[in-house]
Write a protein that holds these residues in place. Sequence first.
Motif, mmCIF file in Angstrom:
data_model
loop_
_atom_site.group_PDB
_atom_site.id
_atom_site.type_symbol
_atom_site.label_atom_id
_atom_site.label_comp_id
_atom_site.label_asym_id
_atom_site.label_seq_id
_atom_site.Cartn_x
_atom_site.Cartn_y
_atom_site.Cartn_z
ATOM 1 N N LEU A 104 0.827 -1.200 0.000
ATOM 2 C CA LEU A 104 0.000 0.000 0.000
ATOM 3 C C LEU A 104 0.866 1.256 0.000
ATOM 4 N N HIS A 105 1.905 1.231 0.802
ATOM 5 C CA HIS A 105 2.800 2.391 0.863
ATOM 6 C C HIS A 105 3.518 2.587 -0.479
ATOM 7 N N PHE A 106 3.959 1.495 -1.084
ATOM 8 C CA PHE A 106 4.610 1.593 -2.382
ATOM 9 C C PHE A 106 3.672 2.224 -3.410
ATOM 10 N N CYS A 107 2.440 1.732 -3.471
ATOM 11 C CA CYS A 107 1.473 2.259 -4.449
ATOM 12 C C CYS A 107 1.171 3.730 -4.177
ATOM 13 N N ASP A 108 1.056 4.093 -2.914
ATOM 14 C CA ASP A 108 0.797 5.482 -2.561
ATOM 15 C C ASP A 108 1.945 6.380 -3.017
ATOM 16 N N GLU A 109 3.163 5.954 -2.754
ATOM 17 C CA GLU A 109 4.328 6.737 -3.167
ATOM 18 C C GLU A 109 4.423 6.806 -4.692
ATOM 19 N N MET A 110 4.134 5.699 -5.349
ATOM 20 C CA MET A 110 4.269 5.653 -6.802
ATOM 21 C C MET A 110 3.276 6.575 -7.495
ATOM 22 N N ILE A 111 2.025 6.524 -7.081
ATOM 23 C CA ILE A 111 1.003 7.293 -7.789
ATOM 24 C C ILE A 111 1.128 8.783 -7.482
ATOM 25 N N HIS A 112 1.706 9.134 -6.354
ATOM 26 C CA HIS A 112 1.889 10.542 -6.009
ATOM 27 C C HIS A 112 3.276 11.054 -6.380
ATOM 28 N N TYR A 113 4.060 10.226 -7.048
ATOM 29 C CA TYR A 113 5.430 10.625 -7.392
ATOM 30 C C TYR A 113 5.457 11.711 -8.457
ATOM 31 N N SER A 114 4.835 11.464 -9.596
ATOM 32 C CA SER A 114 4.947 12.396 -10.716
ATOM 33 C C SER A 114 3.801 12.165 -11.686
ATOM 34 N N ASN A 115 3.470 13.199 -12.430
ATOM 35 C CA ASN A 115 2.440 13.063 -13.462
ATOM 36 C C ASN A 115 2.903 12.187 -14.615
ATOM 37 N N SER A 116 4.205 12.103 -14.814
ATOM 38 C CA SER A 116 4.713 11.273 -15.907
ATOM 39 C C SER A 116 4.383 9.802 -15.680
ATOM 40 N N VAL A 117 4.323 9.393 -14.438
ATOM 41 C CA VAL A 117 3.951 8.009 -14.119
ATOM 42 C C VAL A 117 2.485 7.775 -14.481
ATOM 43 N N LYS A 118 1.644 8.759 -14.235
ATOM 44 C CA LYS A 118 0.213 8.623 -14.514
ATOM 45 C C LYS A 118 -0.079 8.603 -16.005
ATOM 46 N N ARG A 119 0.821 9.141 -16.809
ATOM 47 C CA ARG A 119 0.620 9.157 -18.259
ATOM 48 C C ARG A 119 1.177 7.913 -18.947
ATOM 49 N N LYS A 121 1.334 4.125 -19.760
ATOM 50 C CA LYS A 121 0.487 2.929 -19.713
ATOM 51 C C LYS A 121 1.197 1.797 -18.967
ATOM 52 N N THR A 122 2.495 1.651 -19.182
ATOM 53 C CA THR A 122 3.271 0.601 -18.526
ATOM 54 C C THR A 122 3.267 0.777 -17.011
ATOM 55 N N MET A 123 3.487 1.999 -16.569
ATOM 56 C CA MET A 123 3.525 2.270 -15.130
ATOM 57 C C MET A 123 2.144 2.126 -14.501
ATOM 58 N N LEU A 124 1.108 2.525 -15.226
ATOM 59 C CA LEU A 124 -0.249 2.362 -14.704
ATOM 60 C C LEU A 124 -0.630 0.885 -14.602
ATOM 61 N N GLN A 125 -0.169 0.072 -15.551
ATOM 62 C CA GLN A 125 -0.427 -1.369 -15.476
ATOM 63 C C GLN A 125 0.291 -1.980 -14.276
ATOM 64 N N LEU A 126 1.523 -1.555 -14.035
ATOM 65 C CA LEU A 126 2.261 -2.036 -12.868
ATOM 66 C C LEU A 126 1.520 -1.653 -11.588
ATOM 67 N N TYR A 127 1.052 -0.424 -11.536
ATOM 68 C CA TYR A 127 0.294 0.086 -10.389
ATOM 69 C C TYR A 127 -0.984 -0.733 -10.182
ATOM 70 N N GLU A 128 -1.719 -0.961 -11.257
ATOM 71 C CA GLU A 128 -2.974 -1.721 -11.169
ATOM 72 C C GLU A 128 -2.723 -3.166 -10.735
ATOM 73 N N ARG A 129 -1.643 -3.765 -11.224
ATOM 74 C CA ARG A 129 -1.310 -5.134 -10.807
ATOM 75 C C ARG A 129 -1.036 -5.188 -9.309
ATOM 76 N N GLN A 130 -0.363 -4.177 -8.790
ATOM 77 C CA GLN A 130 -0.076 -4.155 -7.359
ATOM 78 C C GLN A 130 -1.358 -3.970 -6.553
ATOM 79 N N LEU A 131 -2.263 -3.120 -7.055
ATOM 80 C CA LEU A 131 -3.549 -2.945 -6.369
ATOM 81 C C LEU A 131 -4.347 -4.249 -6.351
#
Length: 161
Positions: A104-119, A121-131
Amino acid sequence: MKPATAVQIRKELKFRSKEELEQLCLRLSRFKKENKELLTYLLFEADHEDSYVEEVKDFITQQFKEIPATNFYRTKKRIRKILRETKKFIRYSSVKETEVALLLHFCDEMIHYSNSVKRSKTMLQLYERQLALIEKKIAGLHEDLQMDYISELKELPRHNL
């Protein structure tokens, strides 16, 4: 050379003296950093799981702060490295709550890190897999803990791809 199975090793360890076991552990700790990290966890931190979780969370936060935001390729590589290290720390602990809290902490840090991560697709898929993994792990916890972690999970944004 084929390594022995866990059962064979367990049987052999029963015949060893305390001094021999101590020497084996010390010798094992010299060969791999992960072996030394695991022994450190087992000897010093396993009895203080809450402080271990806080220490790892601080480590994750610090790692995200050190990511260079200039090059997206390096950013992706560093985020994946942080996830690998987080999963390594999770493997050391056999407590299921630790796994959920750290992910949970990793996902929180990742999604609040930068807008480039949110744009990305690869990073969003990694995020969704962790969720999805977190949801699966929460299902195996006690009901009271489930409610706490589900409320934390709901606070994280979802991105449907």
